[in-house]
Scaffold this active site. Sequence first.
Site, mmCIF file in Angstrom:
data_model
loop_
_atom_site.group_PDB
_atom_site.id
_atom_site.type_symbol
_atom_site.label_atom_id
_atom_site.label_comp_id
_atom_site.label_asym_id
_atom_site.label_seq_id
_atom_site.Cartn_x
_atom_site.Cartn_y
_atom_site.Cartn_z
ATOM 1 N N CYS A 240 -6.192 -0.129 3.942
ATOM 2 C CA CYS A 240 -5.060 0.119 3.627
ATOM 3 C C CYS A 240 -4.547 1.609 4.067
ATOM 4 C CB CYS A 240 -4.796 0.752 2.264
ATOM 5 S SG CYS A 240 -3.346 -0.704 1.972
ATOM 6 N N CYS B 27 0.067 8.365 2.105
ATOM 7 C CA CYS B 27 -0.364 9.127 0.671
ATOM 8 C C CYS B 27 -0.850 9.658 2.098
ATOM 9 C CB CYS B 27 -1.232 8.956 0.181
ATOM 10 S SG CYS B 27 -2.371 7.702 1.196
ATOM 11 N N CYS C 14 1.163 -0.949 -0.282
ATOM 12 C CA CYS C 14 -0.207 0.319 0.352
ATOM 13 C C CYS C 14 1.090 1.296 0.012
ATOM 14 C CB CYS C 14 -1.169 0.079 1.191
ATOM 15 S SG CYS C 14 -2.193 -1.122 1.022
ATOM 16 N N ASP D 222 3.088 3.007 2.351
ATOM 17 C CA ASP D 222 2.534 3.085 3.814
ATOM 18 C C ASP D 222 3.265 2.552 5.043
ATOM 19 O OD1 ASP D 222 0.149 5.356 2.824
ATOM 20 O OD2 ASP D 222 -1.594 3.425 3.350
#
Lengths: 123, 123, 388, 388
Positions: free
Chosen positions: A102, A58, A33, A35
């Site tokens: 996510c 993000c 993802c 992250d």
Amino acid sequence: MYSEKVMDHFSNPRNVGEIEDASGTGTVGNPACGDIMKLTIKIENDKITDVKFKTFGCGAAIATSSMVTELVKGKELSEADKISNQTVAEALDGLPPVKMHCSNLAADALHAAIEDYKKKQGK
Amino acid sequence: MYSEKVMDHFSNPRNVGEIEDASGTGTVGNPACGDIMKLTIKIENDKITDVKFKTFGCGAAIATSSMVTELVKGKELSEADKISNQTVAEALDGLPPVKMHCSNLAADALHAAIEDYKKKQGK
Amino acid sequence: MNKIYFDHNATTPIIDEVFEAVVPYLKDQWGNPSSIHWAGRGPKKALEEAREKVCKLLNCAPLELIFTCSGTEGANHAIKGLAYAKKDRGNHIITTKVEHPAVLNTCKHLSKEGFDVTYLDVDPDGMIDLEELKKSITPKTVLITVMFANNETGVIFPIKEIGDIAKERGVAFHTDAVQAAGKVPIDVQDLNVDVLTISGHKLYAPKGVGALFVRRGVRLVPLIHGGHQERNRRGGTENVPGIVALGKACEVAVRDMDKETAHLKALKERLEKGISEKVPHIKINGHPDKRLPNTANISFEFVEGESLLLNLDMKGIAASSGSACTSGSLEPSHVLVSMGITHELSHGSVRFSLGKSNTMEEVEYLIEVMPPIVERMRSMSPLYAGIK
Amino acid sequence: MNKIYFDHNATTPIIDEVFEAVVPYLKDQWGNPSSIHWAGRGPKKALEEAREKVCKLLNCAPLELIFTCSGTEGANHAIKGLAYAKKDRGNHIITTKVEHPAVLNTCKHLSKEGFDVTYLDVDPDGMIDLEELKKSITPKTVLITVMFANNETGVIFPIKEIGDIAKERGVAFHTDAVQAAGKVPIDVQDLNVDVLTISGHKLYAPKGVGALFVRRGVRLVPLIHGGHQERNRRGGTENVPGIVALGKACEVAVRDMDKETAHLKALKERLEKGISEKVPHIKINGHPDKRLPNTANISFEFVEGESLLLNLDMKGIAASSGSACTSGSLEPSHVLVSMGITHELSHGSVRFSLGKSNTMEEVEYLIEVMPPIVERMRSMSPLYAGIK
Ligand SMILES: Cc1ncc(COP(=O)(O)O)c(C=O)c1O
Ligand SMILES: Cc1ncc(COP(=O)(O)O)c(C=O)c1O
């Protein structure tokens, strides 16, 4: 795509950084993802007196990290335990559906940090 | 879709009608295409002295009927025999591709009329 | 010369309100709605607002709507999508003989792929027999596709009844509502249709956009695979200006439908009455009542349709014969022939399809110019000679 | 705030010339090109004139061009159409790992339908190996589909060489030229491609229109069955305004290509050089030379792409990460990962795709604002700590 609150926390993230002599550290993340979150907490008398985060991720990942630090600062451990990813998302006026699973791991990082603190205490 | 010449012959068709005491009559047509043409000719000394048509059909059918009457009027039979559907289409500056086969039967009607005349003569 | 447009079933003008709504999405808001930056946000919002407007016309939920590029794409997506999704359960499809080529040729293609297709007959009014429909359903039947309203005659099919039958028998039901949308009320909550197709350019939006209602829970195999657009159901960057236009057109349709219907009915009735009184040897095609308010299909005996159309065109009047898709007179209308009308008479048919901007004066003008045109063409017709 | 658009591979603005060309076809010339009356004649003529203009861009004949509604429709039509037309001869398809979802998901669908698909690897520059391609061809191979230029990196594939191989081995060849058309010369007379896809909104025409070159004699099973439009190869009333726009855009592309290319190259080189000099720990992705003149794909280590994009967006700069189709950062770019770039680094990639209206000032502005943004995000990144 993001709510104003998300954008606010994204552009002015609260409590960025790392606590040097942290009581507990939680790192969670999912490379697929994109992250990774690292939360460090300072605990005194079962109370979270300080908390900082570093996040690779993000907009949603950064905003949820920032928000969770705001939510827990000054809280009793027992209360902090109740915070879920859902709580964080709601505090941000919601997240886009694709981001719900996510990039919404901040509460997981918090719980990992508390866990880490408890483990250390146990020793 | 149609050339100016086609539209001219369609809107001002030449030689519409039926010759009462025709030397020959040709009727051709294809109900599936919706075109039926009836050509009547008057022949004197192997020359087509008069020709008239009636046509049930589309713009192309009417224009080709009109054009063929113009082409053959006053012609020797031997010359008229040489006129093909292609000749008629060319004299009209061409027809749309879909119309080339079905609605371009005027020369066939002419040949049928000449055939009819010859048969009658034979008797 | 006056231009009079009586061919709204072929396509409609783009109304000013729609044009005005589209311009910003061509000039400034040209972004990709999938983009997360400033250029994508306006188009994204417009896309979803337009979706809601189209949903209002059909009374469905936003998640139940997929944008397409045409009625034909919609029909292909619906029919192939349902047939393939259910092909493990059976291979039988039921439709009618009078569908638009978008449906007929899709069914023909599927029969090459191993599907069996039953084409229901219609009676002289252009109606199907519901008993025949019921009898046609077999354990292998997976799909019924019957149009909402016929494009050539305007005949309206009993969609609610068909939907009830389909539901009872567990068969998927698609209806091609391209000609119905915007002209008669459509409420998918009230109808047991699974999938319903509409097209923008038949209701005052531009060509290049349409929509598909797909009831929640109904699975279609996608026709156009690609990106994540339309929730992975139809790939390709969304035609935002077209979609905005369709939204606006649907909004206007909802707003004006009652008024328009009264207007169109009055014009159509005058047109049919006027022509009937002034021109002998004609026949008005299609069910007397169950018909769109705007469509008059008239057969003129002894003359051929295209030559009538050319004559009308010379007077500035646009109409069509058979379907607009058959530019040329090679085949008589399959719709009229299925209704038992002879080939000759089918060839002599003209469809007048009215719209918003038509006036009674225009209809009166038609009634005035039509008789001499027909008379002149008949005087040239070898079929007429004996009659007169 | 300035709005700077560096996302032309996602979609392009509609240029004024194109807008002006379209307006009449929305306002007055809204007729159906299949209609034989006055309303159809202008649109019909415009349709064929636009076709000739698109043909000029590709150097093909009008009969070899089919209009579509998008690049995605084109790719579906090409790939499914060729695969199904040749399915009696074999069921093997060759493509690459770095295609657009329009191609990848179509191939995935076909593998559910019994086709075998080989996905060719790419090297770290994003290039395929022609020897690997040759070795992949089996007697069952019926289709090769390889993109002309990659949308994320701009890498240009050796289409001529691939076409020669395909021809020699008797295999059909489709290329998705959506990103190449208008940016680099395409001459189908010089290339052994059977089918080639383009999309309007990537070359300054609106969304909702595209085209497919289909070489004379090449047979495709239609994707959208229906009326006689496009010579029975693609049903549905033609999107005349969209098609007119595409025609105009292609005319402009032919006219301006040399000038544009020089302009874009200069901007791109400055952009890559400027960022390289000012920001440490970056990587420029894609083959150094064989790349579109407008595309710069840069990986910024230790930070995530979307958060960079949001920061850029706050400065008015539009760019994208990975493909525009992936709004969200759930998956790292399949293109970059296929090039051997780590997931983490792939997540930190930004695509700047330049266009006509961009200026050197805009590029300088980017070079100015980018370093502090990256620095700030790195300071928040747990991955960066150890490095500094
Ligand atoms: C290489 C490539 N192929 C296909 C497409 C799909 O084009 P469209 O959005 O017109 O369907 C795109 C753009 O998204 C693309 O970049
Ligand atoms: C009943 C019906 N279905 C489908 C279509 C096809 O619509 P489109 O032209 O938008 O593809 C039409 C119009 O031509 C129609 O009248």
